[in-house]
Design a protein around this motif. Structure first.
Motif, PDB file in Angstrom:
ATOM      1  N   VAL A  46       3.480  75.636  29.407  1.00  0.00           N
ATOM      2  CA  VAL A  46       4.520  75.645  28.369  1.00  0.00           C
ATOM      3  C   VAL A  46       5.505  76.789  28.618  1.00  0.00           C
ATOM      4  O   VAL A  46       6.722  76.606  28.502  1.00  0.00           O
ATOM      5  CB  VAL A  46       3.887  75.735  26.969  1.00  0.00           C
ATOM      6  N   LEU A  50       9.509  76.053  29.556  1.00  0.00           N
ATOM      7  CA  LEU A  50      10.558  76.430  28.617  1.00  0.00           C
ATOM      8  C   LEU A  50      11.249  77.739  28.977  1.00  0.00           C
ATOM      9  O   LEU A  50      11.993  78.283  28.176  1.00  0.00           O
ATOM     10  CB  LEU A  50       9.966  76.529  27.208  1.00  0.00           C
ATOM     11  N   TRP A  63      13.741  70.661  18.641  1.00  0.00           N
ATOM     12  CA  TRP A  63      12.572  71.163  17.939  1.00  0.00           C
ATOM     13  C   TRP A  63      11.745  72.134  18.772  1.00  0.00           C
ATOM     14  O   TRP A  63      10.841  72.781  18.248  1.00  0.00           O
ATOM     15  CB  TRP A  63      11.716  70.024  17.420  1.00  0.00           C
ATOM     16  N   THR A  64      12.028  72.251  20.086  1.00  0.00           N
ATOM     17  CA  THR A  64      11.357  73.261  20.914  1.00  0.00           C
ATOM     18  C   THR A  64      12.318  74.339  21.401  1.00  0.00           C
ATOM     19  O   THR A  64      11.937  75.170  22.212  1.00  0.00           O
ATOM     20  CB  THR A  64      10.679  72.612  22.130  1.00  0.00           C
ATOM     21  N   LYS A  65      13.540  74.314  20.902  1.00  0.00           N
ATOM     22  CA  LYS A  65      14.523  75.310  21.333  1.00  0.00           C
ATOM     23  C   LYS A  65      14.108  76.724  20.936  1.00  0.00           C
ATOM     24  O   LYS A  65      14.383  77.682  21.641  1.00  0.00           O
ATOM     25  CB  LYS A  65      15.888  74.975  20.736  1.00  0.00           C
ATOM     26  N   LEU A  67      11.150  77.890  21.031  1.00  0.00           N
ATOM     27  CA  LEU A  67      10.206  78.374  22.034  1.00  0.00           C
ATOM     28  C   LEU A  67      10.923  78.933  23.247  1.00  0.00           C
ATOM     29  O   LEU A  67      10.425  79.844  23.900  1.00  0.00           O
ATOM     30  CB  LEU A  67       9.260  77.255  22.468  1.00  0.00           C
ATOM     31  N   TYR A  68      12.102  78.390  23.549  1.00  0.00           N
ATOM     32  CA  TYR A  68      12.899  78.920  24.654  1.00  0.00           C
ATOM     33  C   TYR A  68      13.295  80.365  24.379  1.00  0.00           C
ATOM     34  O   TYR A  68      13.171  81.223  25.252  1.00  0.00           O
ATOM     35  CB  TYR A  68      14.147  78.046  24.857  1.00  0.00           C
TER      36      TYR A  68
END
Length: 88
Positions: A46, A50, A63-65, A67-68
């Protein structure tokens, strides 16, 4: 130049310390070796996906931005890219 070389080594040292502390944290949360190994592998995948090198920032889902931006490897990769591509 020598300055950029030592900046490179400082970033590499930071990345190694980050990885060491991240996997020690995963190991401390796990009850046995197999659990730590599976959680550590998932964390690594992960984090690398990312970080912006494998998946570019525009292609990461909304929705995972977060985490970036929460991923410390992102900032290390950006710092290494800026150090490599900037002119003295």
């Amino acid at each position: 130049t020598a300055g950029r070389f030592f900046i490179f080594w400082a970033y590499m040292f930071m990345i190694s310390q980050l990885s060491l502390s991240m996997f020690r944290f995963v190991g401390a949360l796990a009850r046995n070796y197999d659990t730590a190994n599976s959680f550590g592998s998932t964390t690594l995948i992960v984090s690398l996906l990312l970080a912006g090198f494998i998946l570019a920032r525009p292609s990461i889902n909304i929705w995972t931005k977060w985490l970036y931006w929460a991923n410390p490897i992102t900032y290390a990769q950006l710092g290494l890219s800026i150090n490599e591509m900037s002119h003295p």
